[in-house]
Scaffold this active site. Sequence first.
Site, short mmCIF file in Angstrom:
data_model
loop_
_atom_site.label_atom_id
_atom_site.label_comp_id
_atom_site.label_asym_id
_atom_site.label_seq_id
_atom_site.Cartn_x
_atom_site.Cartn_y
_atom_site.Cartn_z
CE LYS A 9 30.87 38.15 31.38
NZ LYS A 9 31.19 39.52 30.39
CB SER A 30 49.04 36.65 12.36
OG SER A 30 47.72 36.52 13.22
#
Length: 340
Positions: free
Chosen positions: A221, A169
């Site tokens: 948000k 990763s």
Amino acid sequence: MEFLYEYGLFTAKAITIVVALLLAIGGIISLASKQKSGKGHLEITSLSEKLEDVADYSRSMLLTKEQLKKHNKEQKKAEKQQKKSAEDQVSSHLFVIDFKGSMDAHEVEYLREEITAILTIAKPEDEVLVRLESGGGVVHGYGLAASQLQRLCDKKIKLTVAVDKVAASGGYMMACVADRVLAAKFAIIGSIGVIAQLPNFNKLLKKSNIEWEQHTAGEFKRTLTMFGENNEQGREKFKEELEEVHQMFKGFVQEHRPELDISKVATGEYWYGSRALELGLVDEIQTSDDYLLRANEQRKIYSVKYSMKKNIAERLGFAASTAIESVLVKLWSMQNNLFK
């Protein structure tokens, strides 16, 4: 009665020692709260000298006196020849950095100092070897770590990354920046993917008659929440954001290793060294140890490490913890002897 007396005496001693230790710990904590953290410092050590010390010790243990004498004579002769030709040769260095990354990639703060130090002294003929070990973590942290390695490439300093255990990763995001990637045969490589997960306690809160309020300005948000009730719109937006990060990750790897079949390797899977070589994720199966031994024959090798100095309180804290452990062991021993 004698047993009770000895037991009472032992208990009194134990309480006295524990109280004294608690007072000492309290003093250390008070000192630590007033004192600033230790300052960082750069350490540059010669790995070439360490390797030579190992070789000298091995020869002293394995060779006879005659063999050792002959070797030393030949070595002196070789050193004289090297000195004569040194003026005609361009000396180069191999700088070694160790990066063992955690989930939050806070080690990047040390990495940036190490890279900066190398860039102030490195020449075009020099090389940097990063011994990398990381299973990945936060995107912004490992993105910055990869950018720090990119600084070397931008200055045309050869960069080699050696993976002895794992570069997955975010760890592979760092590795792919290098001009050459080495991996041990069973090192874990790849995992070019993105994952995010979080629990949701909304049903548990409702069951307990607890209300949770969250107010935002901006439609997205907050897409998902741990305590509120999530909806499909929020989930879809969250997945969209993950996919966007994945595309950025794939593009970054493809940019640095254009020969890769990115659709084949960017599935989130990982592979061991040998298979990673077949897929083009790495360039060679080799441990960092072997690479250093070979490099030592042609150039001087130096370890570059940035670390933080421990302040007095931190050093005292370590000493106190060691003392407490020793006292507790002694108390346990005394108690066992008393009740035998």
